[in-house]
Design an enzyme around this catalytic site. Structure first.
Site, PDB file in Angstrom:
ATOM      1  N   ASP A  86       0.847  -1.200   0.000  1.00 30.88           N
ATOM      2  CA  ASP A  86       0.000   0.000   0.000  1.00 30.88           C
ATOM      3  C   ASP A  86       0.878   1.244   0.000  1.00 30.88           C
ATOM      4  O   ASP A  86       1.722   1.425   0.881  1.00 30.88           O
ATOM      5  CB  ASP A  86      -0.913   0.011   1.231  1.00 30.88           C
ATOM      6  CG  ASP A  86      -2.070  -0.966   1.098  1.00 30.88           C
ATOM      7  OD1 ASP A  86      -2.124  -1.686   0.087  1.00 30.88           O
ATOM      8  OD2 ASP A  86      -2.925  -1.004   1.998  1.00 30.88           O
ATOM      9  N   LEU A 144       3.304 -10.406  -4.280  1.00 27.54           N
ATOM     10  CA  LEU A 144       4.366  -9.400  -4.265  1.00 27.54           C
ATOM     11  C   LEU A 144       4.730  -9.037  -5.699  1.00 27.54           C
ATOM     12  O   LEU A 144       4.647  -9.871  -6.603  1.00 27.54           O
ATOM     13  CB  LEU A 144       5.604  -9.933  -3.526  1.00 27.54           C
ATOM     14  CG  LEU A 144       5.396 -10.357  -2.069  1.00 27.54           C
ATOM     15  CD1 LEU A 144       6.671 -10.972  -1.524  1.00 27.54           C
ATOM     16  CD2 LEU A 144       4.960  -9.179  -1.215  1.00 27.54           C
ATOM     17  N   THR A 191      -4.383 -15.479  -4.193  1.00 30.32           N
ATOM     18  CA  THR A 191      -3.059 -14.867  -4.269  1.00 30.32           C
ATOM     19  C   THR A 191      -1.940 -15.898  -4.122  1.00 30.32           C
ATOM     20  O   THR A 191      -2.194 -17.076  -3.929  1.00 30.32           O
ATOM     21  CB  THR A 191      -2.898 -13.797  -3.185  1.00 30.32           C
ATOM     22  OG1 THR A 191      -3.071 -14.405  -1.903  1.00 30.32           O
ATOM     23  CG2 THR A 191      -3.912 -12.685  -3.350  1.00 30.32           C
ATOM     24  N   GLU A 249     -10.169  -8.934   0.753  1.00 30.96           N
ATOM     25  CA  GLU A 249     -10.176 -10.398   0.791  1.00 30.96           C
ATOM     26  C   GLU A 249     -11.151 -10.913   1.847  1.00 30.96           C
ATOM     27  O   GLU A 249     -11.372 -10.265   2.877  1.00 30.96           O
ATOM     28  CB  GLU A 249      -8.772 -10.912   1.091  1.00 30.96           C
ATOM     29  CG  GLU A 249      -7.756 -10.527   0.027  1.00 30.96           C
ATOM     30  CD  GLU A 249      -6.328 -10.745   0.463  1.00 30.96           C
ATOM     31  OE1 GLU A 249      -5.458 -10.891  -0.422  1.00 30.96           O
ATOM     32  OE2 GLU A 249      -6.066 -10.748   1.684  1.00 30.96           O
ATOM     33  N   GLU A 293      -3.481 -14.248  -8.520  1.00 31.97           N
ATOM     34  CA  GLU A 293      -2.785 -12.971  -8.373  1.00 31.97           C
ATOM     35  C   GLU A 293      -1.424 -13.219  -7.740  1.00 31.97           C
ATOM     36  O   GLU A 293      -1.261 -14.138  -6.932  1.00 31.97           O
ATOM     37  CB  GLU A 293      -3.570 -12.009  -7.467  1.00 31.97           C
ATOM     38  CG  GLU A 293      -4.906 -11.559  -7.999  1.00 31.97           C
ATOM     39  CD  GLU A 293      -5.577 -10.583  -7.035  1.00 31.97           C
ATOM     40  OE1 GLU A 293      -4.904 -10.090  -6.111  1.00 31.97           O
ATOM     41  OE2 GLU A 293      -6.781 -10.333  -7.209  1.00 31.97           O
TER      42      GLU A 293
END
Length: 596
Positions: A233, A541, A500, A317, A538
């Site tokens: 973020d 990182l 992810t 999520e 996804e």
């Protein structure tokens, strides 16, 4: 019924490039970044870090926006007044105009299409447009978190697109490289910031016009959480201020740990059905928000907007905020903490314990579960051999904790499906079949799919208890597949799943963390297949090394996961680092397009 496609007027523009187009584009972007770096050095005396490692801001620069909860840790100053970011906009514009003039002289033009900013053309051709990704695995790219921002102009706070001209160039470049579409956060804290049911989609309307003009598709995430507290973020976007005001008087609307710390990233699912917010419950607020979004953009459903991803917790999520790294309470690979200590969750726990005939189990969460940074052998609850997770009490608590998460998703997806599929929304042909009476039955499906995200909590996966997954709300152990109930729920709602950590390998993590992202992904793939749930992946990182790209390709259609398992891959994230590594990313796109 005709298929709804992109307006011809929106598709009128195109990008023309010769063999040498991308190299000067990268040079222009790099020079623009050098200009911004020099400006930041002049203003603050601090140079921007060029490292690849993800870092977290320790403080946000003070701007006028901070009074309203907006702030950013990026080098680019946040626009607060008409003149606050003038130098930035002028420099970006001058650089883009210079670049375009040079390309015109070289007959390597980048044509940005003109679109009607007041409305979309609602006349669509019937033909389905071909996918950019051919027979391979489509790749979407996440846009920056702060693509849409709030500024003050003429004493009014409005939503805008940051660095529009750079965004135009980037979108067309992605399309040329073979990217299928983009994922964008539609922030609750931006759209409904002014007050209950006061929605501002103006900047998103302009954004979707630009994406459509570039020939890309959109995966829109209904982000009912705050930005600023998760890995990667780079900005701070809070919940709506009028929500935070209610929280000042009732802190129990937030998830709470055993020490009483309140997590203001999202609302606790414990109050899902409690009308605390100007007469509405959280589930009603989520429904109204998605309904307003669909009313505004339904003409684009199926043609430009292909999926509405419903945010269901921190980082969008479906999980509890059990590992809050942003404020320093948690560090990898800690087991995390249970988030069941707000009064609404505790009341639900009390009722469940009484129904189970053990009222003593409903007084609090496990007393011996350690703290955020504990290992499994530091806690009595998670110990592989003697832990109380594997007792009657442990089974009761973990079942209740995970079931609360599952019911939360079911409640929100139920109302989301109602508004996304209500009468008048675009639909597309799905199939036809012969009826027993000789008639033909035609089946239609919503033009815009619905989906959710699950987190790849891979640390402690190789232990019996899977401690980190348990605190996150996934009752998954060596003896129990905790993902099957979530797949059954998604199947019931005809929803897709994004998961992810598709870029990670087991060998990249320290042995003391008992990590296994590969085994976790394989379990999720098999669980999704068992219920026919479409699964996309996804990266957790932002990486551009061959090991990460190889692993993503393996996950999509390689040796360790059978061909066609992932319906798409969403890559984190568009920005400077992507264009600095453009050659590597282009090779990856070509590989995904050609199943290489």
């Amino acid at each position: 019924m005709p298929f709804h496609r992109l307006p011809t007027s929106v598709l009128c523009g195109s990008v023309h490039s010769s063999r040498g187009f991308l190299a000067p584009l990268r040079s222009a972007l790099a020079a623009a970044r050098r200009l911004r770096g020099a400006r930041c050095q002049r203003e603050s005396g601090a140079c921007r870090s060029q490292g690849r490692q993800v870092t977290h801001p320790t403080a946000h620069p003070r701007t006028l926006d901070d009074d309203f909860g907006f702030g950013s840790s990026s080098p680019e100053p946040i626009v607060a007044t008409p003149g606050a970011n003038a130098l930035s906009e002028v420099e970006d514009d001058l650089y883009m105009h210079k670049f375009l003039r040079e390309k015109q002289k070289e007959k390597q033009s980048v044509q940005i299409p003109l679109v009607d900013e007041d409305s979309f053309d609602t006349q669509y051709p019937d033909a389905e447009q071909p996918s950019s990704s051919g027979s391979g695995c489509p790749v979407y790219v996440m846009l920056p978190l702060d693509t849409v921002w709030v500024v003050e102009r003429e004493e009014k706070r409005i939503s805008v697109l940051k660095k529009e001209r750079s965004l135009d160039i980037a979108l067309h470049t992605l399309k040329q490289a073979g990217v299928e579409g983009v994922m964008v956060d539609v922030w609750w804290g931006i759209v409904e910031r002014a007050g209950p049911r006061q929605y501002d989609f103006n900047a998103y309307k302009r954004l979707f016009q630009k994406v459509a003009g570039a020939g890309l598709k959109v995966q829109a995430v209904m982000s009912f959480h705050a930005a600023g507290g998760n890995v990667g973020d780079t900005c701070k976007i809070p919940l709506p201020k009028w929500i935070l005001d209610i929280g000042e008087h009732n802190l129990d609307i937030y998830y709470t740990d055993k020490a009483g710390h309140r997590n203001k990233e999202c609302l606790s699912l414990g109050c899902d059905d409690v009308p605390l917010f100007w007469g509405r419950t959280p589930v009603q607020m989520y429904r109204d928000f998605i309904d307003a979004f669909a009313d505004m953009f339904q003409e684009l459903f199926g043609s430009v907007i292909t999926e509405v991803t419903v945010g269901l917790g921190p980082a969008g999520e479906l999980r509890y905020p059990s590992y809050p790294e942003g404020d320093g309470r948690w560090r990898f690979p800690g087991v995390g903490e249970f988030q069941c200590y707000d009064k609404y969750m505790l009341e639900c726990l009390r009722r469940a314990a009484e129904a189970a005939g053990h009222p003593e189990w409903g007084r609090s969460g496990p007393h011996d579960a350690g703290h955020y940074n504990s290992s499994i052998w530091d806690s009595g609850f998670f110990n592989s051999n003697t832990g109380s997770w594997n007792t009657a009490y442990g089974e009761f608590f973990l079942s209740w904790y995970s079931d609360m998460l599952l019911k939360h998703a079911d409640r929100v997806l139920t109302v989301a499906a109602e508004v996304l599929n209500k009468h008048g929304r675009p639909r597309v042909f799905r199939s036809m079949r012969d009826a027993s009476n000789g008639h033909v039955i035609y089946e239609f499906a919503p033009a815009c799919k619905m989906g959710i995200k699950l987190a790849g909590v891979h640390w402690w996966f190789k232990s019996r208890s899977h401690a980190a997954e348990l605190t996150a709300g996934y009752y998954n152990t060596r003896e129990r597949n905790g993902y099957l109930p979530f797949m059954a729920m998604l199947r019931q709602h005809d929803a897709s799943l994004s998961f992810t950590c598709v870029e990670m390998r087991d060998c990249e993590h320290p042995p003391e963390g008992r990590c296994s992202p590969q085994q976790l992904l394989q379990q999720v793939i098999e669980s999704a297949e068992a219920y026919g749930v479409p699964l996309s992946g996804e990266n957790a990182l932002q990486r551009y090394d061959d090991y990460a790209f190889d692993r993503i390709a393996e996950s999509a259609f390689g040796r360790s996961a059978r061909a066609g398992r992932l319906t798409q891959v969403t890559f984190l994230r568009m920005g400077d680092l992507m264009f600095d590594n453009w050659d590597a990313f282009s090779r990856f796109l070509n590989r995904m397009r050609n199943k290489a």
